[in-house]
Write a protein that holds these residues in place. Structure first.
Motif, PDB file in Angstrom:
ATOM      1  N   LEU A 142      -5.861   1.832   4.943  1.00 62.20           N
ATOM      2  CA  LEU A 142      -5.449   3.235   4.954  1.00 62.20           C
ATOM      3  C   LEU A 142      -4.229   3.456   4.069  1.00 62.20           C
ATOM      4  O   LEU A 142      -4.111   4.493   3.404  1.00 62.20           O
ATOM      5  CB  LEU A 142      -5.156   3.676   6.389  1.00 62.20           C
ATOM      6  CG  LEU A 142      -6.354   3.693   7.342  1.00 62.20           C
ATOM      7  CD1 LEU A 142      -5.911   4.031   8.757  1.00 62.20           C
ATOM      8  CD2 LEU A 142      -7.398   4.695   6.866  1.00 62.20           C
ATOM      9  N   PHE A 143      -3.326   2.492   4.050  1.00 64.58           N
ATOM     10  CA  PHE A 143      -2.138   2.612   3.204  1.00 64.58           C
ATOM     11  C   PHE A 143      -2.525   2.604   1.725  1.00 64.58           C
ATOM     12  O   PHE A 143      -1.984   3.361   0.916  1.00 64.58           O
ATOM     13  CB  PHE A 143      -1.162   1.466   3.494  1.00 64.58           C
ATOM     14  CG  PHE A 143       0.143   1.582   2.744  1.00 64.58           C
ATOM     15  CD1 PHE A 143       1.106   2.491   3.141  1.00 64.58           C
ATOM     16  CD2 PHE A 143       0.392   0.777   1.635  1.00 64.58           C
ATOM     17  CE1 PHE A 143       2.298   2.598   2.448  1.00 64.58           C
ATOM     18  CE2 PHE A 143       1.575   0.879   0.935  1.00 64.58           C
ATOM     19  CZ  PHE A 143       2.542   1.794   1.343  1.00 64.58           C
ATOM     20  N   ALA A 144      -3.484   1.734   1.376  1.00 64.38           N
ATOM     21  CA  ALA A 144      -3.962   1.698  -0.009  1.00 64.38           C
ATOM     22  C   ALA A 144      -4.589   3.026  -0.403  1.00 64.38           C
ATOM     23  O   ALA A 144      -4.396   3.532  -1.521  1.00 64.38           O
ATOM     24  CB  ALA A 144      -4.964   0.561  -0.190  1.00 64.38           C
ATOM     25  N   ASN A 145      -5.341   3.634   0.523  1.00 62.52           N
ATOM     26  CA  ASN A 145      -5.944   4.928   0.236  1.00 62.52           C
ATOM     27  C   ASN A 145      -4.905   6.037   0.152  1.00 62.52           C
ATOM     28  O   ASN A 145      -5.087   7.015  -0.581  1.00 62.52           O
ATOM     29  CB  ASN A 145      -6.995   5.267   1.301  1.00 62.52           C
ATOM     30  CG  ASN A 145      -8.323   4.611   1.032  1.00 62.52           C
ATOM     31  OD1 ASN A 145      -9.167   5.145   0.329  1.00 62.52           O
ATOM     32  ND2 ASN A 145      -8.506   3.425   1.577  1.00 62.52           N
ATOM     33  N   LEU A 146      -3.807   5.890   0.904  1.00 67.64           N
ATOM     34  CA  LEU A 146      -2.715   6.855   0.796  1.00 67.64           C
ATOM     35  C   LEU A 146      -2.121   6.847  -0.610  1.00 67.64           C
ATOM     36  O   LEU A 146      -1.841   7.897  -1.195  1.00 67.64           O
ATOM     37  CB  LEU A 146      -1.632   6.533   1.831  1.00 67.64           C
ATOM     38  CG  LEU A 146      -0.335   7.344   1.728  1.00 67.64           C
ATOM     39  CD1 LEU A 146      -0.616   8.832   1.963  1.00 67.64           C
ATOM     40  CD2 LEU A 146       0.702   6.834   2.715  1.00 67.64           C
ATOM     41  N   ILE A 147      -1.957   5.649  -1.157  1.00 66.40           N
ATOM     42  CA  ILE A 147      -1.411   5.540  -2.520  1.00 66.40           C
ATOM     43  C   ILE A 147      -2.334   6.213  -3.527  1.00 66.40           C
ATOM     44  O   ILE A 147      -1.890   6.939  -4.424  1.00 66.40           O
ATOM     45  CB  ILE A 147      -1.193   4.061  -2.880  1.00 66.40           C
ATOM     46  CG1 ILE A 147      -0.114   3.446  -1.975  1.00 66.40           C
ATOM     47  CG2 ILE A 147      -0.803   3.911  -4.342  1.00 66.40           C
ATOM     48  CD1 ILE A 147       0.070   1.969  -2.165  1.00 66.40           C
ATOM     49  N   THR A 148      -3.636   6.005  -3.385  1.00 64.55           N
ATOM     50  CA  THR A 148      -4.579   6.641  -4.310  1.00 64.55           C
ATOM     51  C   THR A 148      -4.560   8.155  -4.155  1.00 64.55           C
ATOM     52  O   THR A 148      -4.700   8.894  -5.132  1.00 64.55           O
ATOM     53  CB  THR A 148      -6.010   6.113  -4.077  1.00 64.55           C
ATOM     54  OG1 THR A 148      -6.469   6.521  -2.792  1.00 64.55           O
ATOM     55  CG2 THR A 148      -6.061   4.608  -4.167  1.00 64.55           C
ATOM     56  N   ALA A 149      -4.388   8.631  -2.910  1.00 64.05           N
ATOM     57  CA  ALA A 149      -4.336  10.074  -2.684  1.00 64.05           C
ATOM     58  C   ALA A 149      -3.097  10.684  -3.320  1.00 64.05           C
ATOM     59  O   ALA A 149      -3.147  11.786  -3.891  1.00 64.05           O
ATOM     60  CB  ALA A 149      -4.360  10.364  -1.187  1.00 64.05           C
ATOM     61  N   VAL A 150      -1.967   9.973  -3.223  1.00 61.85           N
ATOM     62  CA  VAL A 150      -0.730  10.456  -3.856  1.00 61.85           C
ATOM     63  C   VAL A 150      -0.903  10.515  -5.368  1.00 61.85           C
ATOM     64  O   VAL A 150      -0.453  11.464  -6.031  1.00 61.85           O
ATOM     65  CB  VAL A 150       0.454   9.550  -3.471  1.00 61.85           C
ATOM     66  CG1 VAL A 150       1.688   9.897  -4.303  1.00 61.85           C
ATOM     67  CG2 VAL A 150       0.760   9.683  -1.985  1.00 61.85           C
ATOM     68  N   LEU A 151      -1.555   9.506  -5.938  1.00 56.60           N
ATOM     69  CA  LEU A 151      -1.787   9.495  -7.379  1.00 56.60           C
ATOM     70  C   LEU A 151      -2.663  10.675  -7.798  1.00 56.60           C
ATOM     71  O   LEU A 151      -2.403  11.341  -8.808  1.00 56.60           O
ATOM     72  CB  LEU A 151      -2.449   8.174  -7.779  1.00 56.60           C
ATOM     73  CG  LEU A 151      -2.656   7.922  -9.276  1.00 56.60           C
ATOM     74  CD1 LEU A 151      -1.334   7.991 -10.025  1.00 56.60           C
ATOM     75  CD2 LEU A 151      -3.328   6.581  -9.507  1.00 56.60           C
ATOM     76  N   ALA A 152      -3.705  10.940  -7.010  1.00 58.44           N
ATOM     77  CA  ALA A 152      -4.573  12.082  -7.311  1.00 58.44           C
ATOM     78  C   ALA A 152      -3.809  13.394  -7.180  1.00 58.44           C
ATOM     79  O   ALA A 152      -3.988  14.324  -7.987  1.00 58.44           O
ATOM     80  CB  ALA A 152      -5.779  12.064  -6.390  1.00 58.44           C
ATOM     81  N   ALA A 153      -2.936  13.492  -6.178  1.00 59.39           N
ATOM     82  CA  ALA A 153      -2.140  14.701  -5.995  1.00 59.39           C
ATOM     83  C   ALA A 153      -1.191  14.913  -7.161  1.00 59.39           C
ATOM     84  O   ALA A 153      -0.892  16.056  -7.550  1.00 59.39           O
ATOM     85  CB  ALA A 153      -1.357  14.616  -4.690  1.00 59.39           C
TER      86      ALA A 153
END
Length: 467
Positions: free
Chosen positions: A305-316
């Motif tokens: 989930l933390f790894a996916n959070l990083i990808t979401a921040v990058l997309a944002a």
């Protein structure tokens, strides 16, 4: 007073309910017997159950009742049932059972089942249990435990029938009839030389159809499949699957016969490996079980989930870069999730197929470029099809003709990129020795999200002059 002889014993409920699970009524009866310490009633309830059913029953009981259940059954409890329960349940039970009882319980088990239980113990308890076993059994178990985890050596049975090639068929049959310590189940006779090197095999059906005077060496098959004890259990499973085997010899580094793997062991291996791959693709550790504690499960899932959070921040961050364009055309904000979702799903489809093909060795260096070209063509074709569909939807929705062209180009770009990323990322991770099932997800998600948002918002900004 009612005549006691006319009384009938209460009917025992069915073990399974309509859904195939342990029925609540049966589990309640067992729980009551455990709570009251009624060993006789407990034995009557479970005496005819298969070890797999006993394992399911153990899992249906409360955690505090499980050690007491085993204690009440005493010598009647088959420790094979512990190989049928979740790892967390087995470890919890073994912590409550004295080592001398564990040693007594594993004495009568086949080596592979005994190893399956002992490998869950810590080193101190494992050593104490082994010290309580007879020398021959202890040596066999120690040798199997020395092999790497998830290797064929951990799964093999060390009991088998091996004879020299100069024995006759009649001599071999008489040997099997007169010897008490034979494997419980076997399908072939192994033929060995004086150094215990395997030189051939004789299936039981061929042995029984041959005349008694014939020599084993004359009817044996030299065309044999071998598994090394250090081979990964998944490699052994592929061998069974490829050649439709029911048993296979296991040899050491010197090609000496040390054990045999059976098809029932392979079924467990295939289920385990498929289960691990499926969980890994969803960001769950392969050893996670429904019986695990909340804390363990949280620790298992948090990194993904933390790894996916990083990808979401990058997309944002990409979206924030086009903030001015979104403010000037609200339709972009409405359509963005569609582009990202389509790209994510397309990438997941390709990634799932690729990871499974890598796991089964269907995808390798010799056919990699052909498969890459195929996936690229699939992505481009789907991209064109959905470009037409979504372009038409966008025009009909917002009444802006050019918006249909923009989202069409973005969908074509993101679906093509998702297909390419879905196959290249697992291939690259595998090339560098990283498990693609575990690591591909965050990378593929990042690529599809970033490319999706950047292509859609970037093309829209240039097309409509929103910068």
């Amino acid at each position: 007073m009612q005549d006691v002889e006319n009384q009938t014993a209460p009917e025992v409920p069915a073990f399974r309910d309509d859904g195939g699970n342990v029925s609540g009524a049966f589990a309640a009866l067992v729980s009551q017997a455990v709570t009251t310490g009624d060993a006789a009633s407990l034995r009557a309830l479970v005496s005819d159950l298969h070890e797999a059913d006993v394992g399911a029953l153990i899992e249906a009981l409360d955690s505090g009742e499980r050690p007491r259940f085993i204690e009440l059954l005493g010598e009647d409890f088959d420790f094979t049932a512990l190989t049928e329960v979740d790892d967390a349940v087995r470890e919890e039970i073994l912590e409550e059972i004295p080592n001398e009882e564990i040693a007594e319980g594993v004495r009568d088990l086949e080596v592979d089942d005994a190893v399956y239980i002992l490998e869950d113990l810590d080193e101190e308890d494992k050593a104490e249990v082994l010290d309580r076993l007879p020398a021959l059994e202890r040596v066999a178990l120690q040798r199997s435990l020395e092999y790497p985890e998830d290797s064929a050596g951990r799964r093999m049975q060390t009991q088998f029938i091996a004879v020299p090639p100069f024995w006759s068929v009649g001599q071999t049959i008489d040997y099997m009839r007169e010897t008490e310590d034979l494997p419980d189940t076997f399908y072939e006779i192994f033929v060995i030389d004086p150094g215990y090197h395997l030189i051939g095999t004789v299936p039981l059906d061929k042995l029984l159809r041959s005349k008694r005077p014939m020599k084993i060496g004359d009817i044996m098959s030299e065309d044999q499949h071998l598994i090394r004890a250090t081979d990964d259990q998944e490699e052994a499973a592929r061998l069974f699957q490829r050649y439709n085997l029911v048993s296979c010899a296991v040899v050491d580094v010197s090609n000496r016969l040390v054990g045999v793997m059976m098809v029932d062991d392979i079924v467990d291996v295939i289920e385990e490996e498929a289960d691990e791959d499926l969980k890994a693709l969803g960001g769950v550790k392969g050893d996670e079980e429904l019986s695990d504690t909340v804390l363990y499960t949280v620790k298992s899932r948090f990194p993904w989930l933390f790894a996916n959070l990083i990808t979401a921040v990058l997309a944002a961050t990409v979206i924030a870069f086009f903030e001015h364009s979104i403010e000037r055309m609200v339709a972009l904000a409405v359509l963005m999730p569609i582009v990202a979702s389509m790209g994510g799903n397309a990438g997941t489809q390709t990634m799932t197929v690729t990871v499974r093909a890598l796991a089964t060795k269907e995808l390798h260096r010799s056919n990699a470029w052909r498969v890459i070209r195929r996936e690229l063509a699939v992505g481009a074709t789907n991209g064109l099809a959905f470009a037409l569909i979504l372009g038409s939807v966008a025009v009909g929705w917002f009444g802006i003709r050019d918006l249909g062209i923009v989202i069409g180009m973005a969908i074509l770009t993101v679906l093509t990129t998702a297909a390419l990323g879905g196959i290249l990322i697992p291939l690259l991770l595998s090339r560098f020795g990283v498990d693609p099932a575990v690591s591909s997800g965050p990378f593929v998600t990042t690529i599809t999200d970033v490319v999706g948002f950047f292509s859609f918002l970037g093309i829209a900004t240039l097309w409509f002059g929103l910068s």
